[in-house]
Scaffold this motif. Sequence first.
Motif, PDB file in Angstrom:
ATOM      1  N   LEU A 657       0.824  -1.212   0.000  1.00 49.79           N
ATOM      2  CA  LEU A 657       0.000   0.000   0.000  1.00 49.79           C
ATOM      3  C   LEU A 657       0.857   1.261   0.000  1.00 49.79           C
ATOM      4  O   LEU A 657       0.638   2.181  -0.797  1.00 49.79           O
ATOM      5  CB  LEU A 657      -0.933  -0.020   1.222  1.00 49.79           C
ATOM      6  N   HIS A 658       1.835   1.311   0.880  1.00 52.16           N
ATOM      7  CA  HIS A 658       2.670   2.510   1.023  1.00 52.16           C
ATOM      8  C   HIS A 658       3.394   2.826  -0.282  1.00 52.16           C
ATOM      9  O   HIS A 658       3.399   3.973  -0.760  1.00 52.16           O
ATOM     10  CB  HIS A 658       3.669   2.287   2.165  1.00 52.16           C
ATOM     11  N   ARG A 659       4.014   1.823  -0.857  1.00 54.14           N
ATOM     12  CA  ARG A 659       4.785   2.038  -2.083  1.00 54.14           C
ATOM     13  C   ARG A 659       3.871   2.434  -3.249  1.00 54.14           C
ATOM     14  O   ARG A 659       4.195   3.331  -4.034  1.00 54.14           O
ATOM     15  CB  ARG A 659       5.559   0.760  -2.421  1.00 54.14           C
ATOM     16  N   ASN A 660       2.715   1.801  -3.348  1.00 54.32           N
ATOM     17  CA  ASN A 660       1.802   2.097  -4.459  1.00 54.32           C
ATOM     18  C   ASN A 660       1.278   3.524  -4.402  1.00 54.32           C
ATOM     19  O   ASN A 660       1.207   4.220  -5.420  1.00 54.32           O
ATOM     20  CB  ASN A 660       0.626   1.111  -4.441  1.00 54.32           C
ATOM     21  N   MET A 661       0.900   3.989  -3.203  1.00 50.80           N
ATOM     22  CA  MET A 661       0.346   5.341  -3.076  1.00 50.80           C
ATOM     23  C   MET A 661       1.415   6.405  -3.324  1.00 50.80           C
ATOM     24  O   MET A 661       1.129   7.450  -3.924  1.00 50.80           O
ATOM     25  CB  MET A 661      -0.272   5.524  -1.689  1.00 50.80           C
ATOM     26  N   ASP A 662       2.631   6.162  -2.867  1.00 50.34           N
ATOM     27  CA  ASP A 662       3.712   7.124  -3.114  1.00 50.34           C
ATOM     28  C   ASP A 662       4.004   7.251  -4.611  1.00 50.34           C
ATOM     29  O   ASP A 662       4.156   8.367  -5.133  1.00 50.34           O
ATOM     30  CB  ASP A 662       4.983   6.699  -2.373  1.00 50.34           C
ATOM     31  N   GLN A 663       4.081   6.126  -5.288  1.00 51.87           N
ATOM     32  CA  GLN A 663       4.338   6.169  -6.731  1.00 51.87           C
ATOM     33  C   GLN A 663       3.179   6.810  -7.484  1.00 51.87           C
ATOM     34  O   GLN A 663       3.383   7.593  -8.422  1.00 51.87           O
ATOM     35  CB  GLN A 663       4.582   4.755  -7.246  1.00 51.87           C
ATOM     36  N   LEU A 664       1.956   6.502  -7.060  1.00 53.06           N
ATOM     37  CA  LEU A 664       0.782   7.074  -7.721  1.00 53.06           C
ATOM     38  C   LEU A 664       0.731   8.586  -7.554  1.00 53.06           C
ATOM     39  O   LEU A 664       0.403   9.319  -8.498  1.00 53.06           O
ATOM     40  CB  LEU A 664      -0.489   6.437  -7.154  1.00 53.06           C
ATOM     41  N   TYR A 665       1.099   9.063  -6.370  1.00 52.76           N
ATOM     42  CA  TYR A 665       1.041  10.506  -6.118  1.00 52.76           C
ATOM     43  C   TYR A 665       2.086  11.259  -6.951  1.00 52.76           C
ATOM     44  O   TYR A 665       1.822  12.352  -7.449  1.00 52.76           O
ATOM     45  CB  TYR A 665       1.258  10.780  -4.630  1.00 52.76           C
ATOM     46  N   GLN A 666       3.271  10.670  -7.095  1.00 55.52           N
ATOM     47  CA  GLN A 666       4.298  11.320  -7.930  1.00 55.52           C
ATOM     48  C   GLN A 666       3.818  11.468  -9.369  1.00 55.52           C
ATOM     49  O   GLN A 666       3.965  12.522  -9.989  1.00 55.52           O
ATOM     50  CB  GLN A 666       5.589  10.507  -7.875  1.00 55.52           C
ATOM     51  N   GLY A 667       3.221  10.407  -9.903  1.00 55.26           N
ATOM     52  CA  GLY A 667       2.691  10.503 -11.263  1.00 55.26           C
ATOM     53  C   GLY A 667       1.503  11.445 -11.350  1.00 55.26           C
ATOM     54  O   GLY A 667       1.309  12.127 -12.370  1.00 55.26           O
ATOM     55  N   TYR A 668       0.709  11.527 -10.284  1.00 56.71           N
ATOM     56  CA  TYR A 668      -0.467  12.400 -10.270  1.00 56.71           C
ATOM     57  C   TYR A 668      -0.049  13.875 -10.339  1.00 56.71           C
ATOM     58  O   TYR A 668      -0.691  14.675 -11.037  1.00 56.71           O
ATOM     59  CB  TYR A 668      -1.278  12.124  -9.012  1.00 56.71           C
ATOM     60  N   ILE A 669       1.013  14.242  -9.655  1.00 55.35           N
ATOM     61  CA  ILE A 669       1.504  15.626  -9.699  1.00 55.35           C
ATOM     62  C   ILE A 669       1.950  15.984 -11.113  1.00 55.35           C
ATOM     63  O   ILE A 669       1.694  17.100 -11.607  1.00 55.35           O
ATOM     64  CB  ILE A 669       2.656  15.819  -8.692  1.00 55.35           C
ATOM     65  N   GLU A 670       2.602  15.063 -11.782  1.00 59.66           N
ATOM     66  CA  GLU A 670       3.008  15.315 -13.169  1.00 59.66           C
ATOM     67  C   GLU A 670       1.785  15.478 -14.077  1.00 59.66           C
ATOM     68  O   GLU A 670       1.771  16.329 -14.982  1.00 59.66           O
ATOM     69  CB  GLU A 670       3.890  14.169 -13.658  1.00 59.66           C
ATOM     70  N   GLU A 671       0.743  14.668 -13.833  1.00 60.99           N
ATOM     71  CA  GLU A 671      -0.490  14.811 -14.619  1.00 60.99           C
ATOM     72  C   GLU A 671      -1.144  16.170 -14.387  1.00 60.99           C
ATOM     73  O   GLU A 671      -1.646  16.796 -15.329  1.00 60.99           O
ATOM     74  CB  GLU A 671      -1.464  13.693 -14.243  1.00 60.99           C
ATOM     75  N   LEU A 672      -1.147  16.644 -13.145  1.00 58.23           N
ATOM     76  CA  LEU A 672      -1.716  17.957 -12.847  1.00 58.23           C
ATOM     77  C   LEU A 672      -0.936  19.069 -13.540  1.00 58.23           C
ATOM     78  O   LEU A 672      -1.524  20.026 -14.061  1.00 58.23           O
ATOM     79  CB  LEU A 672      -1.723  18.201 -11.331  1.00 58.23           C
ATOM     80  N   ALA A 673       0.385  18.944 -13.546  1.00 51.60           N
ATOM     81  CA  ALA A 673       1.211  19.964 -14.195  1.00 51.60           C
ATOM     82  C   ALA A 673       0.925  20.029 -15.691  1.00 51.60           C
ATOM     83  O   ALA A 673       0.898  21.124 -16.280  1.00 51.60           O
ATOM     84  CB  ALA A 673       2.686  19.671 -13.937  1.00 51.60           C
ATOM     85  N   ASP A 674       0.689  18.889 -16.313  1.00 48.26           N
ATOM     86  CA  ASP A 674       0.355  18.889 -17.742  1.00 48.26           C
ATOM     87  C   ASP A 674      -1.056  19.409 -17.994  1.00 48.26           C
ATOM     88  O   ASP A 674      -1.295  20.145 -18.960  1.00 48.26           O
ATOM     89  CB  ASP A 674       0.499  17.470 -18.304  1.00 48.26           C
ATOM     90  N   GLU A 675      -1.995  19.031 -17.124  1.00 47.54           N
ATOM     91  CA  GLU A 675      -3.387  19.414 -17.321  1.00 47.54           C
ATOM     92  C   GLU A 675      -3.601  20.916 -17.133  1.00 47.54           C
ATOM     93  O   GLU A 675      -4.362  21.549 -17.864  1.00 47.54           O
ATOM     94  CB  GLU A 675      -4.269  18.630 -16.335  1.00 47.54           C
ATOM     95  N   TYR A 676      -2.920  21.503 -16.146  1.00 51.14           N
ATOM     96  CA  TYR A 676      -3.119  22.922 -15.829  1.00 51.14           C
ATOM     97  C   TYR A 676      -1.840  23.723 -16.094  1.00 51.14           C
ATOM     98  O   TYR A 676      -1.440  24.575 -15.297  1.00 51.14           O
ATOM     99  CB  TYR A 676      -3.525  23.071 -14.363  1.00 51.14           C
ATOM    100  N   SER A 677      -1.207  23.439 -17.212  1.00 56.35           N
ATOM    101  CA  SER A 677       0.044  24.145 -17.543  1.00 56.35           C
ATOM    102  C   SER A 677      -0.186  25.620 -17.850  1.00 56.35           C
ATOM    103  O   SER A 677       0.717  26.442 -17.695  1.00 56.35           O
ATOM    104  CB  SER A 677       0.726  23.463 -18.736  1.00 56.35           C
ATOM    105  N   ASP A 678      -1.396  25.983 -18.286  1.00 55.06           N
ATOM    106  CA  ASP A 678      -1.666  27.369 -18.649  1.00 55.06           C
ATOM    107  C   ASP A 678      -2.152  28.210 -17.472  1.00 55.06           C
ATOM    108  O   ASP A 678      -2.359  29.415 -17.618  1.00 55.06           O
ATOM    109  CB  ASP A 678      -2.720  27.415 -19.762  1.00 55.06           C
ATOM    110  N   VAL A 679      -2.348  27.601 -16.301  1.00 57.10           N
ATOM    111  CA  VAL A 679      -2.802  28.348 -15.120  1.00 57.10           C
ATOM    112  C   VAL A 679      -1.594  29.008 -14.471  1.00 57.10           C
ATOM    113  O   VAL A 679      -0.599  28.350 -14.162  1.00 57.10           O
ATOM    114  CB  VAL A 679      -3.511  27.414 -14.119  1.00 57.10           C
ATOM    115  N   GLU A 680      -1.691  30.323 -14.235  1.00 56.90           N
ATOM    116  CA  GLU A 680      -0.544  31.075 -13.717  1.00 56.90           C
ATOM    117  C   GLU A 680      -0.693  31.466 -12.247  1.00 56.90           C
ATOM    118  O   GLU A 680       0.300  31.722 -11.582  1.00 56.90           O
ATOM    119  CB  GLU A 680      -0.347  32.354 -14.551  1.00 56.90           C
TER     120      GLU A 680
END
Length: 688
Positions: A657-680
């Motif tokens: 559980l611990h390892r899966n959630m940590d890895q998922l959160y790292q990828g989730y932050i990258e997804e947010l950065a791509d999704e809201y790249s135009d927000v300043e």
Amino acid sequence: MISKLSLRKTKSTGNGTASSRSSSASPMYNNPTGSSPRKMYGGGPTGQSSYRQHNDHLQSPSNSFLLGGNFHAGKDKRRRAFHPRQRSLWHRVFFSTPGRAGASTLILLYLSWRYAIVPVTHSIYEWGRYLSHSDGDNTQHIVSIADDKKVISDIMKPIKTLKRNAKLLNDQIDTLRNVDTTSGKKRQDMIKKIVPKWFDRNKIVEKKKKNVEQKSKSSKVTNNNNKHDRARKATEKQKNIGDTTKHKKATNDIENEQLKRLRIKKSEHDSIQIKTHTNMKEKQQKYHDMLLLDIQKQLDNKSTTQQRTLQTRRTDMKHSPNSCPKDGFTLPLDVSVSLVIQCSLDRIWLLSETCARWSDPIVLVVYLPSETVLDPSERSKSIETISKIMTECPQMTVLPHVHGNEEKKGESSTYPVNVMRNRGLDAVKTSHVLIMDVDLIPSADLSHVVKDNIMDQISTAKQISGGEAEIPMNVIVVPAFERKVDPPCKDIESCRRYMQEDSKFLPLLFNDLRECIQEEDCIVFQEDMNWEGHHTTQSKKWLKKQWYEGPSKEEDEGGDRVRTIRQIKCFDSLRYEPYIVIPWCPSSKFTKHQQPLTPYYDERFYGYGKNKIQHISHLRFTGMPFFVLPQSFVVHHPHPESSVKQVWNNSRQKNSLHRNMDQLYQGYIEELADEYSDVENKVPQCSK
């Protein structure tokens, strides 16, 4: 015994070469006057004795050890013959030879490194570390002082308990003394209930005095009056007897009427109690049937629903099965906040205090494992527990969530926390929502303070824009605190006993919280184990009532300026996970697009860890500003550690559980950065 001096004489007289070499080698024979050494100490036996003592002093082993060996005068032998260099004792002991000097230097370097350089470096490091995490108001955090303070607090805790008990006793005494000081009626009634005999003592004494006086008067009258008077008194007595019989009859009639009324009232009261009891039973049966029907529907529905994630955000918002009213809200009067809570059955007892403090709507999602639901006895117990809390809390809507655990029975690492939160959000019918865990208890004025601040924000935005009122798209952080107990409670019964034995166990209002903080019974939530989780709220400033930006009402000339609550300029850590109030249902202006105003939780996160941080990060990337709510708060009630948290903390288990959630959160932050790249205007991370 032959002395050393006589031996030297025989050697010098025996051989001239040896005598000259011996005299030249020893500095004692090289003197500036050219005279013999004995003459320098005076002639005769006294001079010889002085010379002998001086020579023995130079040749003694102890003196040779202190001086670092025999003395050598160097090249200028005649000048230094009887005037050797005077060195201090520490130099002669430690630095007289190269070996001693090297050893002493090494020892000094080690002591300097161990007791000077290392402590100073460590102090500078800790100083800089704690200054970097300071609140920005010149407060300095020093570990040693904090440790000393903790030790002192442990020592003073029994004394504080005694003081607190004495204070409660004094408060009760003051309450008895000061009840209704204007009329004194309540105080008299209270004393009469406690000690009725003492209260009526004066009346009994006065009655006895009156009886004695009446007897004395009657005796005097009988002795002084004649027979006519006696006959008159007899007739009066008969008349009085008749009057008393009439009076008794009248009083008996009144008493009978009062008894009839009391019987009627008692029967009515009993009927009301029976009616309420039957109503309670009817309600419980109604809730029981509703829950059973909902559970059965979930068991029959074997179709798998699609997860709501960041990738499906637009579709989820467009086709949201929310319960928002079609006509929307009239702002700012219709502003209201719903409380959304998810929990398991073993923590449902915590809702009793929440229901007593929160009068607005509550949506509760209860976790029911499939093995519990399929067992008839376990299912019946679960439904009975839920229906009981529903009866006690009429403003609460309960949604059972049946979850099929694919793992072994008893393991709960797949606890669907974000799925349950989204189910609760779909049942919200108010303009705003506060998503909270069941072990967080709100202050008594939280719902009112939240609504007042939202209405102030709407009014301020309307004044600035000059148009129609709109729901402000921002996040309001509710400060979170924690009630500490020592030792921690290990089971549910011991945890429940705290509130049962002490109604003031959890702070009710702001002043109660400050008192709890001062007595070190309360702390900022998880500051001792996860300081990053709530440090950005700056709760130390908040406790000093630094709630608003700009001048205060006293400093403002007009005094009618609406002050804005403090805005969070940056995040101290990306692990910031506060409890927040967010807008949900749209107003009447946006009823054409009937969809929630803020995003759902990402349902890929489950179990324990990162499930709340991901939602905070999502809101931050969308550009929503964060504000801190003044005056009101939530406080954590102690409870036994959950099984899912034990899975999270136990890294030795096969569960990942611990390892899966940590890895998922790292990828989730990258997804947010791509999704809201135009927000300043997203909230940045604070620069250290």
